[in-house]
Design a protein around this motif. Structure first.
Motif, PDB file in Angstrom:
ATOM      1  N   TYR A  79      35.142  -6.893  -9.906  1.00  0.00           N
ATOM      2  CA  TYR A  79      34.390  -7.527 -11.234  1.00  0.00           C
ATOM      3  C   TYR A  79      34.676  -6.744 -12.403  1.00  0.00           C
ATOM      4  O   TYR A  79      34.328  -7.107 -13.287  1.00  0.00           O
ATOM      5  N   SER A  80      35.096  -5.349 -12.112  1.00  0.00           N
ATOM      6  CA  SER A  80      34.943  -4.454 -13.270  1.00  0.00           C
ATOM      7  C   SER A  80      35.749  -3.441 -13.118  1.00  0.00           C
ATOM      8  O   SER A  80      36.076  -2.926 -11.688  1.00  0.00           O
ATOM      9  N   SER A  82      34.579  -0.370 -13.751  1.00  0.00           N
ATOM     10  CA  SER A  82      33.380   0.469 -13.458  1.00  0.00           C
ATOM     11  C   SER A  82      33.064   0.183 -11.962  1.00  0.00           C
ATOM     12  O   SER A  82      32.234  -0.512 -11.784  1.00  0.00           O
ATOM     13  N   TYR A  84      32.043  -0.278  -7.937  1.00  0.00           N
ATOM     14  CA  TYR A  84      30.867  -0.255  -7.572  1.00  0.00           C
ATOM     15  C   TYR A  84      30.876  -0.188  -5.853  1.00  0.00           C
ATOM     16  O   TYR A  84      30.349   0.853  -5.142  1.00  0.00           O
ATOM     17  N   TYR A 117      35.998 -11.411 -18.666  1.00  0.00           N
ATOM     18  CA  TYR A 117      35.242 -10.149 -18.701  1.00  0.00           C
ATOM     19  C   TYR A 117      36.047  -9.015 -18.237  1.00  0.00           C
ATOM     20  O   TYR A 117      36.097  -7.809 -18.688  1.00  0.00           O
ATOM     21  N   GLN A 121      38.793  -5.701 -20.037  1.00  0.00           N
ATOM     22  CA  GLN A 121      38.660  -4.405 -19.488  1.00  0.00           C
ATOM     23  C   GLN A 121      40.225  -4.062 -19.014  1.00  0.00           C
ATOM     24  O   GLN A 121      40.472  -2.913 -19.260  1.00  0.00           O
ATOM     25  N   GLU A 231      30.597   4.595 -23.067  1.00  0.00           N
ATOM     26  CA  GLU A 231      29.769   4.030 -21.976  1.00  0.00           C
ATOM     27  C   GLU A 231      29.272   5.176 -21.107  1.00  0.00           C
ATOM     28  O   GLU A 231      28.728   4.839 -20.044  1.00  0.00           O
ATOM     29  N   ASP A 263      20.885   1.870 -24.598  1.00  0.00           N
ATOM     30  CA  ASP A 263      22.151   2.782 -23.894  1.00  0.00           C
ATOM     31  C   ASP A 263      23.245   1.931 -24.249  1.00  0.00           C
ATOM     32  O   ASP A 263      23.441   0.813 -24.448  1.00  0.00           O
ATOM     33  N   GLU A 265      26.001   1.816 -22.589  1.00  0.00           N
ATOM     34  CA  GLU A 265      26.975   1.206 -21.557  1.00  0.00           C
ATOM     35  C   GLU A 265      26.540  -0.474 -21.682  1.00  0.00           C
ATOM     36  O   GLU A 265      27.250  -1.368 -21.636  1.00  0.00           O
ATOM     37  N   THR A 266      25.015  -0.529 -21.909  1.00  0.00           N
ATOM     38  CA  THR A 266      24.647  -2.102 -22.231  1.00  0.00           C
ATOM     39  C   THR A 266      25.117  -2.513 -23.345  1.00  0.00           C
ATOM     40  O   THR A 266      25.768  -3.827 -23.361  1.00  0.00           O
ATOM     41  N   ALA A 269      28.901  -3.723 -22.412  1.00  0.00           N
ATOM     42  CA  ALA A 269      28.859  -4.803 -21.569  1.00  0.00           C
ATOM     43  C   ALA A 269      28.591  -6.191 -22.251  1.00  0.00           C
ATOM     44  O   ALA A 269      29.166  -7.083 -22.049  1.00  0.00           O
ATOM     45  N   ASP A 270      27.433  -6.054 -23.277  1.00  0.00           N
ATOM     46  CA  ASP A 270      26.933  -7.265 -23.824  1.00  0.00           C
ATOM     47  C   ASP A 270      28.258  -7.563 -24.881  1.00  0.00           C
ATOM     48  O   ASP A 270      28.512  -8.834 -24.931  1.00  0.00           O
ATOM     49  N   ARG A 272      31.390  -6.952 -24.680  1.00  0.00           N
ATOM     50  CA  ARG A 272      32.666  -7.689 -23.995  1.00  0.00           C
ATOM     51  C   ARG A 272      32.137  -9.073 -23.228  1.00  0.00           C
ATOM     52  O   ARG A 272      32.849 -10.069 -23.334  1.00  0.00           O
ATOM     53  N   TYR A 273      31.049  -9.195 -22.716  1.00  0.00           N
ATOM     54  CA  TYR A 273      30.487 -10.650 -22.349  1.00  0.00           C
ATOM     55  C   TYR A 273      30.560 -11.582 -23.735  1.00  0.00           C
ATOM     56  O   TYR A 273      30.922 -12.888 -23.483  1.00  0.00           O
TER      57      TYR A 273
END
Lengths: 739, 75
Positions: A79-80, A82, A84, A117, A121, A231, A263, A265-266, A269-270, A272-273
Motif C-alpha cells: 500500500y505504501s 513506508s 509495514y 496514493y 510514491q 517524513e 507531525d 509524516e501526517t 500523507a495528507d 499525497r492523499y
C-alpha cells in the motif's frame, strides 16, 4: 542472483538506444490484479521461488522480446513505500536498492484514489513508470469514464488500460515498457508538485545534502530522500546514518513544522492523499446515481449478523469435504499402485538380476515406500491449494477472517488462522501449507504450532482399534472426546504461547475487504501446480531421505529376526520406562510410537508386527501377471477419478465417520486386550493424539518457514504436552479408581 | 466521538488519529487521513471487527483501533 548480474550488465549500456536486456518490476496495491497481470505477461515462463532469506513468494520470468531479453520481477502487493509487513519491506527494498529499469504500477481502475496514493510514491523514485490501469472493463461496467490521456499528462508517465483476466492491453504494456526503458527522456517525471511549502523544504534539504557530501546522496534520488527526511522515515534515516534528533534534520524541517504544527509524516500523507483525490476528480467521471453493487449485495447476506457464521461454517465444511473427498481416491490409488505392483515388480526385477535380499528390502521398503510417502500427500495438497487460492482470489478469504477474527483473536490468532486449523482435521500436512494465507510471520508460526493438535485422519485408525477393543459400547463419545481434547489443548497452548514465545507482538487487524471477483482458471491452476511442484521437490527429498534412514533403523544390524533386536527396537526398549507412568511402558508400545512418527496410522501396523509375529505364509500369494497388473493400474485410476467425482456429488449426502472398516486382526485385538486396560488405552490414544506430528508435517514446517526452528518447538512442546496429559489421565484415573 | 461510536449506516468525518508510530502510518496509507468521510457499514457477527467504507473501498479494523480515531458526525 542472476537478475542482479543481468541488471548490472544492462546498466553499462544505459545510454544506447537498443538495449540487450533490462529489468521490469511490477508493483501495486494488493488486490489490484497484479498476479493475474503477471501471469498474462509471462505465461508459462513464470518462475516461482522465494525472496532470499524469507519465505515470501517471488515470481519472476525471463523472456525474449524482439531481440531483447526482459526480466520481469513481481513485487509483493504493497500500500505504501513506508513498509509495514514483511512483504512490503521486500517490495520497498527492491525498488529502492535494486532500482529496476522500468516499473509497471498495477492500478485498480475501480479504486483509483487509494491506488494513486501509491503511484505518487513510486513516481518519487524517478524510475520510468507505466501505470497499468487494470480491471478497466469492471470500471466501465460501473459507469466510470477514465480520461487516460489526462491522467498520463498529470502524472508524467504512461497509462495503459488493461484487463488482465482477458490479456487485453498486455502486449501494449510490454511494448510501452520497452519503449520507456530505452528512451533516455526521464525529465517529465517531475510533473507532480507537493505544494510550495514542501517543495521549498525539499529544495533546501537537497542543497544541504549536496554540501554534506557523497555519503548522503547514494541512497536513492535526492528529492525522494528529502521527502523521506521530512517524513522522518526511520528506514531511510537509518540507511543514511542520520539519527532522528540530528541537528541537520531539525534544521531541515524546522520551518515546515513551525508552519504546520502537526507531525510532518501526517502532513505528507495528507498532501499525497489530497493530490490523489485531485487527480481522481480530474481524470474520473463517475455516474450520478450509484448502483448497489454485487459485492454489497453478497456481503449483506454473507456477513449478516445471524447468517454470517453459519454461512462461513458451511463453506468451510464444503471445502474440507471437497479437499479430502477429491484427494482420497487418488491417495488410495497411489498407495495401492506403489505398495502393490511397483513394489513386487521391483522385487522381481532385482531377484532376476541376482540382487541380495537386503538390497531388495532397501529398495522396496525404503526407497519405494519413501516415494509412496511423498506421493500420497500430493492429492490433498493440490486439492487444498486449489480451494485456498480460490478463496483468496474470490475475495471471500478476507470475509472469513472478518467473521472469525473475534473468536481467534481471543487465543492470540488472526481471523484467517481458522482455515488452516480446520484443514488440520483432514491432514496436518496441507494445513501447514495453508498458513501461507497469513501475511504476518508471527500469526503464521503460532497457527502452524497449533495445527498438530487438530486430530488428523491418520490418527483415526489408532483410535478405532482401541475403541473397538475397549469402548465399543460408547465408541462415538470416546472418539469425540479425543477431538475435543485436542481443541481444548490448542486453545490453552495458544494462550500460553501468546503470553510467552510471542509476547509483546500483537499485530493489529487492518485489512481491505476487496470486491468479489471470479478468479481465472489459469491463475488457480498455476498456483496449485507451483505449490504441488515445490512440495514434491523440496519436501519430497527430505521425506525420501528420512524414510530410508528409518528403514536402516528397522533393519540394522543386518539379519535381525524380530524388530525388537533392530536399532529402533533397542530404542523402543530403552524408551519403554518413560511410558511406564502413563500405563503403557512396554517395548511394543514404545516401538509403535516411534514408527508412528513416519505416519500415525503406522502405529497400528507396527503393533500388528510386534504383538503378533508373522508366520511368513502371507508372502506367497498367487502373483498376478504383469499385464494384468498394468491393466489394473489403469482401471483403478479410472475408478479413482470416478470415485472422486462421485464424492463431489455425494458431498451433500450424510457424512458419517465410517466405522465399518475393521482395523486390526482378531489376534492383535486379543493381544491389546491383554496388554492394556481401558484407562491405559485412553491414555495411549491421548498420547497418539498429542505427541510429535508425523515427520512429514515437520518437513512441511521446515519447507514453509525456511527454518527448522518451528518444527523444533513443535517437537519439544508436544512431547511435554503428550506426556503430561497422558500422565494426568492415567495417574488421575488410577487415583479415583477407574484403572 | 470516535469511529467506534458511529452506528452502522452512519458516517463520520475523520478529525484526528490518536495513534502513533507504524500503526498510524499504516492507517494513513490505507486512506484514514483527516478530513476523509468514513461510513460504518457493518459490525462482524461476533461484535468485532468493523467494516467501514473509506476512499471508495471497504476496510475492516478492530474496535480497539476505531476507538482511537476521532470523528465528527456528518449527515
Amino acid at each position: 542472483m542472476i537478475i542482479e548480474e543481468e541488471k548490472n550488465k544492462s546498466g553499462q549500456g544505459a545510454a544506447s538506444n537498443h538495449r540487450a536486456s533490462f529489468v521490469i518490476a511490477v508493483a501495486g496495491n494488493p488486490n489490484a490484479g497484479k498476479s493475474t497481470l503477471i501471469n498474462a505477461m509471462a505465461g508459462a515462463r513464470l518462475q516461482v521461488g522465494n525472496w532470499p532469506g524469507v519465505t515470501v513468494e517471488k515470481k519472476s520470468a525471463e523472456f525474449e522480446y524482439e531481440g531483447r531479453r526482459i526480466i520481469l520481477v513481481d513485487l509483493p502487493g504493497t500500500y505504501s513505500l513506508s513498509p509495514y509487513s514483511q512483504e512490503e519491506v521486500i517490495a520497498r527494498d527492491y525498488l529502492v536498492h535494486e532500482r529496476p529499469d522500468v516499473i509497471i504500477n498495477v492500478v485498480d481502475a475501480t479504486n483509483l484514489e487509494r491506488n494513486l496514493y501509491f503511484t505518487l510514491q513510486l513516481l518519487e523514485l524517478e524510475i520510468p513508470l507505466i501505470v497499468a490501469l487494470n480491471m478497466y472493463d469492471e470500471a466501465g461496467q460501473k459507469g466510470f469514464r477514465i480520461d487516460t490521456a489526462k491522467m498520463a499528462s498529470m502524472l508524467g508517465c504512461a497509462v495503459v488500460p488493461t484487463v488482465a483476466t482477458r490479456r487485453e492491453g498486455v502486449d501494449r504494456l510490454i511494448e510501452t515498457a520497452v519503449e520507456f526503458a530505452e528512451s533516455s527522456n526521464r525529465r517529465e517525471m517531475m510533473a507532480v508538485s507537493y505544494g510550495e511549502d514542501i517543495e521549498k523544504a525539499v529544495r533546501s534539504i537537497v542543497e544541504d545534502m549536496k554540501q554534506h557530501g557523497a555519503e548522503l546522496v547514494n541512497h536513492g534520488p535526492s528529492r525522494w530522500q528529502a521527502l523521506k527526511i521530512i517524513e522522518t522515515d526511520e528506514i531511510v534515516l537509518d540507511e543514511m546514518g542520520i539519527s532522528a534528533d540530528d541537528n541537520f534534520l531539525k534544521q531541515a524541517t524546522h520551518h515546515l513544522s513551525k508552519a504546520h504544527g502537526e507531525d510532518l509524516e501526517t502532513l505528507l500523507a495528507d498532501t499525497r492523499y489530497a493530490l490523489a483525490a485531485g487527480l481522481t476528480r480530474e481524470a474520473l467521471k463517475k455516474p450520478e446515481t450509484r448502483k448497489r453493487e454485487l459485492t454489497e449485495r453478497i456481503d449483506a447476506i454473507v456477513l449478516n449478523r445471524y447468517l454470517g457464521i453459519p454461512i462461513f461454517l458451511f463453506f468451510m465444511w464444503l471445502i474440507f469435504k471437497l479437499t479430502f473427498d477429491i484427494a482420497g481416491p487418488f491417495t488410495e490409488w497411489f498407495d495401492a499402485v506403489i505398495s502393490g505392483p511397483l513394489t513386487h515388480w521391483s522385487a522381481a526385477v532385482m531377484t532376476l538380476a541376482g540382487a541380495p535380499d537386503w538390497a531388495i528390502s532397501l529398495v522396496t521398503e525404503g526407497v519405494i515406500a519413501g516415494v509412496g510417502a511423498v506421493l500420497i500427500f500430493l492429492p490433498p495438497i493440490f486439492a487444498m491449494m486449489f480451494f485456498i487460492t480460490f478463496l483468496e482470489g474470490s475475495g471471500y478469504m478476507a470475509r472469513a477472517a472478518f467473521v472469525m477474527d473475534r473468536m481467534m483473536h481471543a487465543i492470540g490468532l488472526h481471523g484467517k488462522s481458522f482455515i488452516p486449523l480446520l484443514l488440520g482435521f483432514g491432514c496436518n500436512v496441507p494445513a501447514v501449507y495453508a498458513t501461507r494465507t497469513l501475511e504476518n510471520p508471527r500469526d503464521k508460526a503460532l497457527t502452524a504450532l497449533l495445527i498438530p493438535l487438530m486430530s488428523c485422519g491418520a490418527r483415526l485408525p489408532v483410535y478405532l482399534l482401541f475403541v473397538g477393543v475397549f469402548f465399543s459400547a460408547y465408541a462415538g463419545t470416546v472418539l469425540w472426546s479425543l477431538y475435543i481434547l485436542g481443541i481444548i489443548l490448542a486453545v490453552m497452548v495458544g494462550w500460553i504461547f501468546k503470553k510467552t514465545l510471542f509476547r509483546g507482538e500483537a499485530p493489529v487487524f487492518i485489512m481491505e475487504l476487496p470486491p468479489y471477483r471470479m478468479p481465472t482458471m489459469t491463475s488457480l491452476l498455476i498456483h496449485t501446480w507451483e505449490k504441488g511442484k515445490h512440495y514434491l521437490i523440496k519436501a519430497g527429498t527430505f521425506i525420501l531421505a528420512i524414510t530410508i534412514c528409518i528403514w536402516f533403523g528397522l533393519n540394522l544390524p543386518w539379519g535381525v529376526e524380530s524388530k525388537r533386536d533392530s536399532y529402533l527396537g533397542h530404542i523402543g526398549q530403552a524408551a519403554a520406562p518413560v511410558f511406564a507412568p502413563l500405563g503403557f511402558g512396554t517395548w511394543e508400545a514404545a516401538s509403535s510410537l516411534i514408527t508412528g512418527v513416519i505416519a500415525k496410522e503406522i502405529v497400528v501396523s507396527t503393533m500388528g508386527e510386534v504383538y503378533t509375529p508373522k508366520d511368513g505364509d502371507d508372502k506367497e500369494k498367487n502373483a498376478p501377471s504383469v499385464s494384468e497388473e498394468l491393466k489394473q493400474i489403469g482401471v483403478s485410476f479410472v475408478g479413482a477419478v470416478g470415485k472422486a467425482v462421485g464424492n463431489v456429488f455425494s458431498t451433500f449426502g450424510i457424512a458419517t465417520i465410517s466405522m465399518e472398516e475393521e482395523e486390526g486382526t482378531e489376534s492383535l485385538k486379543t493381544a491389546i486386550k491383554k496388554n492394556f486396560t481401558p484407562l491405559s488405552a485412553y491414555a495411549f490414544m491421548a498420547f497418539v493424539l498429542l505427541y510429535v506430528p508425523c515427520f512429514i508435517v515437520l518437513v512441511a514446517m521446515r519447507h514453509e518457514f525456511g527454518t527448522w526452528k518451528w518444527a523444533g518447538v513443535t517437537i519439544a512442546y508436544q512431547s511435554v504436552l503428550a506426556w503430561t496429559v497422558s500422565f494426568i489421565i492415567y495417574q488421575g484415573g488410577t487415583l479415583i479408581g477407574i484403572g | 466521538m470516535t469511529l467506534a461510536d458511529v452506528k452502522p449506516g452512519q458516517s463520520g468525518k475523520i478529525v484526528k488519529i490518536q495513534i502513533t508510530g507504524a500503526l498510524k502510518r499504516r492507517l494513513m496509507d490505507m486512506g484514514v487521513v483527516a478530513g476523509t468521510v468514513v461510513r460504518v457499514e457493518k459490525v462482524a457477527p461476533l461484535g468485532d471487527p468493523l467494516e467501514v467504507q473509506i476512499k471508495s473501498y471497504q476496510l475492516s479494523l478492530r474496535k480497539a483501533e476505531a476507538d482511537k480515531i476521532e470523528v465528527e458526525a456528518v449527515r
